[in-house]
Motif scaffolding. Structure first.
Motif, short mmCIF file in Angstrom:
data_model
loop_
_atom_site.label_atom_id
_atom_site.label_comp_id
_atom_site.label_asym_id
_atom_site.label_seq_id
_atom_site.Cartn_x
_atom_site.Cartn_y
_atom_site.Cartn_z
N SER A 2 0.83 -1.21 0.00
CA SER A 2 0.00 0.00 0.00
C SER A 2 0.86 1.26 0.00
CB SER A 2 -0.92 0.00 1.23
OG SER A 2 -1.77 -1.12 1.21
N LEU A 3 1.97 1.22 0.77
CA LEU A 3 2.87 2.36 0.82
C LEU A 3 3.47 2.63 -0.55
CD1 LEU A 3 4.45 4.50 2.41
CD2 LEU A 3 6.15 2.72 2.93
N SER A 4 3.82 1.57 -1.27
CA SER A 4 4.40 1.73 -2.61
C SER A 4 3.39 2.36 -3.55
CB SER A 4 4.85 0.36 -3.14
OG SER A 4 5.32 0.47 -4.47
N LEU A 5 2.12 1.88 -3.50
CA LEU A 5 1.09 2.44 -4.39
C LEU A 5 0.79 3.90 -4.03
CD1 LEU A 5 -1.45 -0.52 -4.65
CD2 LEU A 5 0.21 0.25 -6.36
N THR A 11 2.30 18.92 -12.08
CA THR A 11 2.20 20.37 -11.94
C THR A 11 3.17 21.06 -12.89
OG1 THR A 11 3.79 20.32 -10.14
CG2 THR A 11 1.47 20.15 -9.55
N ALA A 12 2.95 22.38 -13.09
CA ALA A 12 3.81 23.15 -14.03
C ALA A 12 5.24 23.16 -13.53
CB ALA A 12 3.26 24.57 -14.17
N GLU A 13 5.38 23.39 -12.27
CA GLU A 13 6.71 23.35 -11.69
C GLU A 13 6.86 22.09 -10.85
OE1 GLU A 13 7.66 26.80 -9.46
OE2 GLU A 13 7.30 28.20 -11.12
N LEU A 14 8.04 21.49 -10.96
CA LEU A 14 8.29 20.24 -10.21
C LEU A 14 8.24 20.55 -8.72
CD1 LEU A 14 9.00 17.22 -10.36
CD2 LEU A 14 11.42 17.88 -10.20
N HIS A 15 7.33 19.86 -8.07
CA HIS A 15 7.16 20.08 -6.65
C HIS A 15 8.38 19.55 -5.89
CE1 HIS A 15 5.44 19.99 -2.61
NE2 HIS A 15 4.47 20.81 -3.06
N PRO A 16 8.85 20.24 -4.84
CA PRO A 16 10.03 19.76 -4.09
C PRO A 16 9.85 18.37 -3.49
CG PRO A 16 9.51 22.02 -3.53
CD PRO A 16 8.37 21.55 -4.39
N ALA A 17 8.60 17.99 -3.23
CA ALA A 17 8.38 16.68 -2.59
C ALA A 17 8.34 15.54 -3.59
CB ALA A 17 7.06 16.71 -1.81
N ALA A 18 8.33 15.84 -4.89
CA ALA A 18 8.25 14.76 -5.89
C ALA A 18 9.46 13.82 -5.80
CB ALA A 18 8.14 15.38 -7.28
N GLU A 19 10.65 14.41 -5.64
CA GLU A 19 11.85 13.58 -5.54
C GLU A 19 11.79 12.69 -4.30
OE1 GLU A 19 15.39 12.06 -6.89
OE2 GLU A 19 14.12 13.55 -7.87
N ALA A 20 11.27 13.25 -3.21
CA ALA A 20 11.15 12.46 -1.99
C ALA A 20 10.16 11.32 -2.18
CB ALA A 20 10.73 13.35 -0.83
N MET A 21 9.04 11.59 -2.90
CA MET A 21 8.06 10.54 -3.16
C MET A 21 8.67 9.43 -4.02
SD MET A 21 5.16 10.97 -1.64
CE MET A 21 6.12 11.54 -0.25
N ARG A 22 9.53 9.85 -4.97
CA ARG A 22 10.19 8.85 -5.82
C ARG A 22 11.10 7.95 -4.97
NH1 ARG A 22 12.38 12.14 -8.97
NH2 ARG A 22 10.64 12.26 -10.45
N ASP A 23 11.82 8.54 -4.01
CA ASP A 23 12.69 7.75 -3.14
C ASP A 23 11.86 6.82 -2.24
OD1 ASP A 23 14.90 8.93 -4.22
OD2 ASP A 23 15.13 10.43 -2.62
N ILE A 24 10.75 7.33 -1.71
CA ILE A 24 9.89 6.50 -0.87
C ILE A 24 9.36 5.31 -1.65
CG2 ILE A 24 7.67 6.46 0.36
CD1 ILE A 24 8.22 9.34 1.21
N ARG A 25 8.93 5.57 -2.91
CA ARG A 25 8.41 4.46 -3.73
C ARG A 25 9.50 3.42 -3.98
NH1 ARG A 25 8.35 3.55 -9.23
NH2 ARG A 25 9.15 5.64 -9.66
#
Length: 564
Positions: free
Chosen positions: A383-386, A398-412
């Motif tokens: 569930s965490l991965s999804l 979003t138009a600008e890459l959100h700062p948390a996107a990289e963190a979400m990628r690492d979490i996944r």
């Protein structure tokens, strides 16, 4: 004129003979203890007949003799703690051994007395001759009764006939006592067998393997029986070796000494006979020397020892015991050893069933833990991965890459890696697939880890379940290391099955420990676990790692002999 000393008889010699026989019979019926009985009856016989000196030799089937009783021996025969009565040979003993001494006879002269005179061992009190009478019970020959008096060189036919009648009485009484003692000892030994069996049953649950069982059996035999020496010899890796031994003077000793060829042949004879075998004194000395112990000298010379084969599940073993110093104990002790063999074999079977129950309990617990991990932690990680993937998609849109996107990628990424590790752990807890064989299960496991596994097998024998599962666990850990550290996607697994050992090899052609960015610590937990698993199976594990040839893990496990 030559004076002859006749046995005292009144005018009615028939009445005197009857009185003598009656008195001897009454004396024989007063005791069931052989040595006091012989002392008393020899003294009474001499008193009734007017003779002065007598002694009794007991002669075993092998020809060995011992002076069981003596009365009023002259000083010459008492020399050096009665050495003339213990050592050497003489005409009467030789004739007895040859089977030529059937009735009471006159001895022309006594060699023991002649030797005493020649060596000046002391006063013979003018005794030079004696009468010798065989002691028997029916057809069974037991020993000799010798009687003498100073200056008496000849016994009449009537005197010899009386001595012969007395000897028959003594022989019959000795046989009665032998049977009585045998029944007493048999009852005592079976009572001890009951105590031994109860004690073994109580301690059985404390035994974790066959070696513990062997030590327990020998320890309890030493506690419950009077046998001066007991050893348990088992066949391991095709060779017989002493697992453990007990000597009354040394206590319990753990040994792994291999048998010399001569002793090995002796024990193989016992195994093939499927019954208790009597051991000679020389064979017992040899066995005790191999054990590094020595029973007391008083029993080592008797040769009263026995060896009996045991049949523990999947193994071959022999129980050896020094039974004692009395020939009369041999039959009853052999019977008890037969019963002991059945009890010990049954206990070994019980231990095997206990181990099976323990293994089933461990398997059930691992399956329960695997189910719990799958139903809880595994689902949470999934569930965490999804969730992380969904959050990453929203943030990336979003138009600008959100700062948390990289963190979400690492979490996944981390959650997917944790999910893979969790699934590998669940697979280790519940080894599904072993039903199709060890190599097939490891090949399937390697595929699930993204590895191409090539397997090779030589030898056709089957593996015991505990060894197969142990190699399965070692193989899993080795494949995990290939996936994590070797930086390759292929591995080779070889299983070589011989008569006495299994050789298990996992090899990769990766970079080896020398080129790893983060070298495996010298005391890696995974490597330690693999080595411990190999050692628990009685084997060893070697690891060779090279930057040019990759890493090779070799496990060698001894195999039990297969029963025909």
């Amino acid at each position: 004129m030559e004076q002859r000393r006749e046995i005292r008889m009144p005018q009615d010699s028939g009445m005197q003979e009857m009185y003598t026989l009656k008195t001897i019979a009454e004396t024989l019926n007063t005791s069931n203890d052989l040595s006091p009985m012989l002392d008393t009856v020899v003294g009474k016989l001499l008193e009734l007949t007017g003779l002065t000196t007598g002694w009794v030799f007991l002669i075993r089937e092998g020809g060995e003799y011992s002076c069981a009783s003596d009365y009023n021996l002259p000083p010459a025969l008492l020399h050096q703690d009665k050495e003339p009565m213990r050592c050497g040979t003489c005409w009467c003993v030789n004739r007895f051994r040859d089977g030529r001494l059937d009735n009471a006879v006159n001895i022309i002269n006594c060699k023991r007395l002649e030797d005493a005179t020649e060596h000046q061992w002391g006063d013979t009190r003018d005794i030079t001759h004696h009468a010798t009478v065989p002691l028997r019970s029916g057809e069974k020959m037991i020993g000799l009764l010798n009687v003498a008096a100073p200056g008496k060189e000849h016994f009449s036919e009537g005197e010899l006939a009386l001595l012969q009648a007395v000897a028959y009485q003594i022989g019959s009484a000795m046989e009665r006592m032998r049977l009585y003692r045998g029944e007493q000892r048999r009852g005592d030994q079976y009572a001890r067998l009951g105590e031994f069996s109860r004690a073994l049953g109580l301690e059985l649950n404390e035994c974790s393997n066959a070696d513990d069982m062997a030590r327990t059996v020998v320890k309890l035999l030493g506690q419950h029986y009077e046998w001066p020496f007991v050893a348990l010899i088992a066949q391991k890796n095709g060779a017989l070796s002493i697992q453990t031994a007990h000597a009354s003077t040394l206590g319990d000793t753990l040994l792994v000494n291999e048998m010399p060829p001569e002793t090995d042949r002796l024990l193989q004879r016992v195994i093939q006979s499927h019954r208790a075998e009597i051991l000679s004194a020389a064979e017992m000395v040899e066995l005790s020397q191999v054990c590094g112990t020595r029973p007391p000298d008083s029993v080592m010379s008797s040769g009263l020892a026995a060896a009996i084969p045991l049949s523990p599940p999947g193994e071959t073993a022999v129980l050896v015991a020094q039974l004692g110093s009395e020939m009369d104990s041999l039959l009853s002790d052999r019977e008890v050893m037969d019963a002991l063999a059945e009890h010990i074999t049954a206990s070994w079977e019980s231990l095997r069933l206990v181990e099976k129950r323990r293994e089933l309990t461990r398997l059930e617990e691992r399956n329960r833990l695997a189910r719990d991990l799958h139903d809880s932690v595994n689902q949470i990680l999934f569930s965490l991965s999804l969730t992380a993937k969904g959050a990453e998609s929203m943030l990336s849109g979003t138009a600008e890459l959100h700062p948390a996107a990289e963190a979400m990628r690492d979490i996944r990424s981390l959650s997917q890696e944790a999910l893979k590790e969790m699934r590998a752990l669940i697979m280790q807890l519940r080894p599904a697939g072993l039903e199709s064989g060890l190599l097939s299960a490891l090949q399937e496991y390697g595929t699930s880890q993204g590895l191409q596994v090539v397997v090779n097998r030589t030898g056709m024998r089957s593996l015991p379940r505990n060894i197969e599962e142990g190699l399965w666990r070692i193989g899993q850990e080795a494949l995990n290391n290939v996936r994590k550290h070797a930086e390759v996607t292929a591995a080779d697994i070889t299983l070589q099955l011989g008569d006495t050992e299994a050789v298990f090899i996992i090899k990769d052609r990766g970079k080896g420990g020398a080129k790893r960015k983060q070298p495996l610590p010298a005391r890696s937990l995974g490597l330690s676990i693999m080595k411990e698993r190999a050692q628990s199976l009685g084997g060893k594990l070697d690891l060779i790692s090279s930057s040019r040839t990759g890493t090779s893990v070799t496990v060698v496990i001894p195999l039990p002999s297969e029963l025909g």
